[in-house]
Scaffold this motif. Structure first.
Motif, PDB file in Angstrom:
ATOM      1  N   UNK A  51      41.999  13.578  29.268  1.00 24.84           N
ATOM      2  CA  UNK A  51      41.851  14.761  30.026  1.00 24.84           C
ATOM      3  C   UNK A  51      41.087  15.799  29.009  1.00 24.84           C
ATOM      4  N   UNK A  52      40.254  16.644  29.524  1.00 24.29           N
ATOM      5  CA  UNK A  52      39.497  17.615  28.671  1.00 24.29           C
ATOM      6  C   UNK A  52      40.184  18.854  28.653  1.00 24.29           C
ATOM      7  N   UNK A  53      40.027  19.456  27.600  1.00 25.55           N
ATOM      8  CA  UNK A  53      40.663  21.027  27.516  1.00 25.55           C
ATOM      9  C   UNK A  53      39.933  21.818  27.970  1.00 25.55           C
ATOM     10  N   UNK A  54      40.467  22.999  28.821  1.00 19.79           N
ATOM     11  CA  UNK A  54      40.000  24.057  29.326  1.00 19.79           C
ATOM     12  C   UNK A  54      40.827  25.390  28.873  1.00 19.79           C
ATOM     13  N   UNK A  55      40.025  26.331  28.932  1.00 21.24           N
ATOM     14  CA  UNK A  55      40.529  27.671  28.816  1.00 21.24           C
ATOM     15  C   UNK A  55      41.537  27.865  29.755  1.00 21.24           C
ATOM     16  N   UNK A  56      42.613  28.447  29.326  1.00 18.74           N
ATOM     17  CA  UNK A  56      43.916  28.669  30.411  1.00 18.74           C
ATOM     18  C   UNK A  56      44.892  27.667  30.398  1.00 18.74           C
ATOM     19  N   UNK A  57      44.392  26.277  30.219  1.00 22.74           N
ATOM     20  CA  UNK A  57      45.361  25.255  30.069  1.00 22.74           C
ATOM     21  C   UNK A  57      46.632  25.579  29.075  1.00 22.74           C
ATOM     22  N   UNK A  58      47.828  25.264  29.580  1.00 23.51           N
ATOM     23  CA  UNK A  58      48.988  25.451  28.855  1.00 23.51           C
ATOM     24  C   UNK A  58      49.479  24.246  28.200  1.00 23.51           C
ATOM     25  N   UNK A  59      49.372  23.979  26.673  1.00 26.41           N
ATOM     26  CA  UNK A  59      49.896  22.937  26.245  1.00 26.41           C
ATOM     27  C   UNK A  59      51.355  23.064  25.713  1.00 26.41           C
ATOM     28  N   UNK A  60      52.014  21.944  25.879  1.00 29.56           N
ATOM     29  CA  UNK A  60      53.493  21.834  25.195  1.00 29.56           C
ATOM     30  C   UNK A  60      53.230  20.987  24.113  1.00 29.56           C
ATOM     31  N   UNK A  61      53.594  21.588  22.778  1.00 30.56           N
ATOM     32  CA  UNK A  61      53.443  20.834  21.460  1.00 30.56           C
ATOM     33  C   UNK A  61      54.667  20.853  20.916  1.00 30.56           C
ATOM     34  N   UNK A  62      54.858  19.742  19.890  1.00 27.47           N
ATOM     35  CA  UNK A  62      56.124  19.657  19.293  1.00 27.47           C
ATOM     36  C   UNK A  62      55.657  20.100  17.760  1.00 27.47           C
ATOM     37  N   UNK A  63      56.238  20.860  17.087  1.00 27.19           N
ATOM     38  CA  UNK A  63      55.756  21.544  15.861  1.00 27.19           C
ATOM     39  C   UNK A  63      56.925  22.113  15.100  1.00 27.19           C
ATOM     40  N   UNK A  64      56.632  22.946  13.941  1.00 30.98           N
ATOM     41  CA  UNK A  64      57.595  23.753  13.386  1.00 30.98           C
ATOM     42  C   UNK A  64      57.343  25.108  13.332  1.00 30.98           C
ATOM     43  N   UNK A  65      58.270  26.083  12.631  1.00 24.03           N
ATOM     44  CA  UNK A  65      58.046  27.532  12.827  1.00 24.03           C
ATOM     45  C   UNK A  65      56.727  27.746  12.417  1.00 24.03           C
ATOM     46  N   UNK A  66      56.106  27.320  11.345  1.00 24.12           N
ATOM     47  CA  UNK A  66      54.860  27.681  10.806  1.00 24.12           C
ATOM     48  C   UNK A  66      53.705  27.746  11.813  1.00 24.12           C
ATOM     49  N   UNK A  67      53.792  27.135  12.895  1.00 28.59           N
ATOM     50  CA  UNK A  67      52.760  26.986  13.968  1.00 28.59           C
ATOM     51  C   UNK A  67      52.508  28.356  14.419  1.00 28.59           C
ATOM     52  N   UNK A  68      53.615  29.115  14.865  1.00 30.35           N
ATOM     53  CA  UNK A  68      53.421  30.341  15.686  1.00 30.35           C
ATOM     54  C   UNK A  68      52.961  31.609  14.348  1.00 30.35           C
ATOM     55  N   UNK A  69      53.477  31.328  13.378  1.00 33.93           N
ATOM     56  CA  UNK A  69      53.311  32.263  12.080  1.00 33.93           C
ATOM     57  C   UNK A  69      51.781  32.050  11.943  1.00 33.93           C
ATOM     58  N   UNK A  70      51.201  31.106  11.830  1.00 34.51           N
ATOM     59  CA  UNK A  70      49.954  30.828  11.574  1.00 34.51           C
ATOM     60  C   UNK A  70      48.861  31.116  12.646  1.00 34.51           C
ATOM     61  N   UNK A  71      49.072  30.861  14.042  1.00 35.55           N
ATOM     62  CA  UNK A  71      48.375  30.995  15.016  1.00 35.55           C
ATOM     63  C   UNK A  71      48.494  32.162  16.204  1.00 35.55           C
ATOM     64  N   UNK A  72      49.769  32.805  15.732  1.00 37.91           N
ATOM     65  CA  UNK A  72      50.207  33.798  16.478  1.00 37.91           C
ATOM     66  C   UNK A  72      49.345  35.041  16.892  1.00 37.91           C
ATOM     67  N   UNK A  73      48.475  35.364  15.951  1.00 38.28           N
ATOM     68  CA  UNK A  73      47.522  36.416  15.942  1.00 38.28           C
ATOM     69  C   UNK A  73      46.056  36.085  16.055  1.00 38.28           C
ATOM     70  N   UNK A  74      45.873  34.743  16.459  1.00 35.86           N
ATOM     71  CA  UNK A  74      44.650  34.215  16.604  1.00 35.86           C
ATOM     72  C   UNK A  74      44.055  34.241  18.171  1.00 35.86           C
ATOM     73  N   UNK A  75      42.866  34.302  18.311  1.00 39.06           N
ATOM     74  CA  UNK A  75      42.246  34.287  19.683  1.00 39.06           C
ATOM     75  C   UNK A  75      42.074  32.916  20.129  1.00 39.06           C
ATOM     76  N   UNK A  76      42.369  31.876  19.215  1.00 43.16           N
ATOM     77  CA  UNK A  76      42.454  30.518  19.646  1.00 43.16           C
ATOM     78  C   UNK A  76      43.312  30.033  20.814  1.00 43.16           C
ATOM     79  N   UNK A  77      44.331  30.959  20.939  1.00 43.93           N
ATOM     80  CA  UNK A  77      45.471  30.818  21.839  1.00 43.93           C
ATOM     81  C   UNK A  77      45.629  32.248  22.515  1.00 43.93           C
TER      82      UNK A  77
END
Length: 513
Positions: free
Chosen positions: A265-291
């Motif tokens: 499956x190829x990634x596309x803008x607007x896809x929703x990923x359900x990922x398993x991770x720890x609390x640092x994920x949102x702290x690190x990427x919460x203010x990024x335009x990657x998501x």
């Protein structure tokens, strides 16, 4: 037909094709077209660069920062919690409490942060009160669009058209002028959602992933892929997500389908990923335009009450100041060169928010959507090229010849349909840029007031309801609600028609030809 007209027409066709195929970001596609016009002499360097110094474009940039300040203050989080009934309720009662208030908020704030904050909270609340979240998420996106058409600052498209009117030497819109028709469209749209959203939207979209990992420090996060995600158009097998982000993809959702066998499956803008991770994920990427959005079902502590009230005071100062500054007779009391318009007050508000650290001033560039700004700046240049080459006059003459003897009312309807199709397929600002010179030429050739044509562009360019791709907020709720493309068509197309009928009927009554 001159060589300039041929070049512009071919370039516009190529631009539309590239935007629909989504091979590059819209800003780069429009900029490429502008460079072609520069190289062929259709635009001078001065004309090419005018959009980058345009007051409307810079106002949009600062409104991104104001919206971010409101978001970080926690005012919106506290508001939506008060709006959502915490006891057992019905879909209709909950929508009556939510939708009008959200429409009002989005009349003064950028739509995207409103949806990014509200969508995960509404989804979590819907699960808590045992109601389908699918009945609320598309309506959430739609009412932010409906609220945005009611004011000058409600959507960037209104500011773009306003600036183009000023550049053409005419008086632009006042703060609430578009609300003369926008409020009727918003009310009709909200009533339509009250009556039909439960009938037209799916009752459920099953989610397959559960938090079954034995490590209690790990939990599931929903991440909506944004334009700067480096793996777009690469397959999950080609792009090592875990190495980049320290998270394991459990599933990928797109257009109502859930993929768990991911390698091809190829990634596309607007896809929703359900990922398993720890609390640092949102702290690190919460203010990024990657998501575009991250949600993990947890509550976050809002900022202090004093900060929230000060933020709301600044927002009120900006809106009231710009409205009062437009009143007749105010200018004669001001020093020469000072104009109390939206640009003046949003500049002051942005600086105060930065110095009082309502948003982190060191990171202010992160909160501005640069692609939207480049798209807007290039839109001004493309509009100018259409005028310089004669394409605007050619297309206007062609439209008039197709509907001759029917008068300006039919041409108004035709212009709405053309602009609305463009906004569903490409972007709202690009649609407005293509439609504006045609509107100006139509009114000139007919010898009528151009204002009805300009207002209809604002309404049509914002009325992106039938597809998830025309508006970023639609993309966000598509992923978190696991909607299909056809869900948007089913509920959105009637809303497009409602907007069309009200616009074509009311606009000429309010702004006569």
């Amino acid at each position: 037909m001159s060589i300039e007209i041929i070049i512009v027409l071919l370039s516009l066709v190529a631009m539309l094709t590239a935007l629909i195929m989504d091979k590059m970001r819209p800003g780069m596609i429009l900029f490429s077209v502008v460079v072609i016009f520069l190289c062929t002499g259709i635009l001078t360097p001065k004309e090419m660069l005018e959009g980058f110094s345009n007051k409307g474009m810079i106002t949009v940039a600062m409104l991104f920062l104001v919206s971010e300040g409101v978001r970080q203050s926690g005012a919106l989080t506290q508001l939506i919690k008060k709006l959502l009934p915490q006891e057992k309720t019905s879909v209709f009662k909950a929508q009556v409490r939510m939708l009008p208030s959200i429409a009002f908020i989005s009349a003064f704030l950028n739509n995207t942060p409103v949806v990014v904050i509200f969508a995960p909270i509404i989804k979590r609340w819907a699960n808590y009160v045992k109601l389908p979240a699918t009945y609320f998420l598309i309506p959430l996106s739609y009412v932010t669009i409906l609220g945005g058409i009611c004011t000058l600052i409600g959507t960037s498209t209104n500011l773009v058209v306003h600036s183009m009117i000023l550049d053409a030497g005419m008086k632009g819109f006042s703060m609430f002028e578009l609300g003369k028709v926008g409020i009727f469209i918003a009310l009709a749209g909200i009533i339509y959602l009250f009556l039909f959203s439960k009938k037209l939207l799916p009752a459920t979209r099953p989610e397959t992933t559960n938090e079954e990992d034995g490590d209690s420090s790990l939990h599931l996060v929903e991440a909506v892929i944004g334009p700067r995600f480096p793996g777009i158009n690469k397959t999950v097998g080609e792009f090592d997500f875990k190495r980049h982000y320290g998270a394991e993809i459990k599933e990928l959702r797109r257009s109502g389908r859930t993929y768990t066998n991911l390698s091809e499956v190829s990634f596309r803008e607007g896809d929703t990923l359900v990922v398993l991770t720890d609390d640092s994920f949102i702290q690190t990427w919460g203010e990024s335009s990657v998501f575009l959005m991250l949600a993990n079902g947890k509550e976050y502590e809002p900022a202090g009450k004093k900060k929230r009230w000060f933020t709301l005071f600044l927002l009120l100062f900006m809106i009231v100041g710009a409205t009062v500054g437009e009143l007749p007779g105010i200018e004669k009391y001001l020093p020469e060169g000072i104009k109390l318009d939206m640009f003046f007050f949003v500049s002051i508000t942005t600086v105060i928010m930065a110095w009082s650290k309502i948003f982190p001033p060191q990171k202010y560039t992160k909160y501005i959507s640069w692609d939207i700004l480049i798209t807007i700046a290039c839109a001004f240049a493309i509009s100018k090229a259409m005028e310089n080459s004669g394409v605007a006059d050619l297309l206007a003459g062609y439209i008039i010849s197709l509907s001759h003897d029917y008068g300006p009312y039919v041409l108004l309807a035709v212009l709405f349909i053309i602009t609305n199709i463009f906004t569903e397929l490409i972007t709202n600002n690009a649609a407005a840029a293509l439609a504006f010179p045609i509107a100006l030429s139509l009114s000139t050739q007919l010898g009528v007031n151009p204002m009805p044509f300009f207002v209809v562009i604002c309404m049509a360019a914002s009325a992106s309801f039938s597809t998830p791709i025309g508006y970023q907020t639609n993309l966000i709720v598509q992923g978190i609600g696991n909607y299909k493309f056809t869900d948007f068509v089913r509920i959105g197309l009637p809303l497009n028609i409602i907007t069309f009928l009200i616009s074509v009927f009311l606009i000429p009554l309010i702004w006569p030809f």
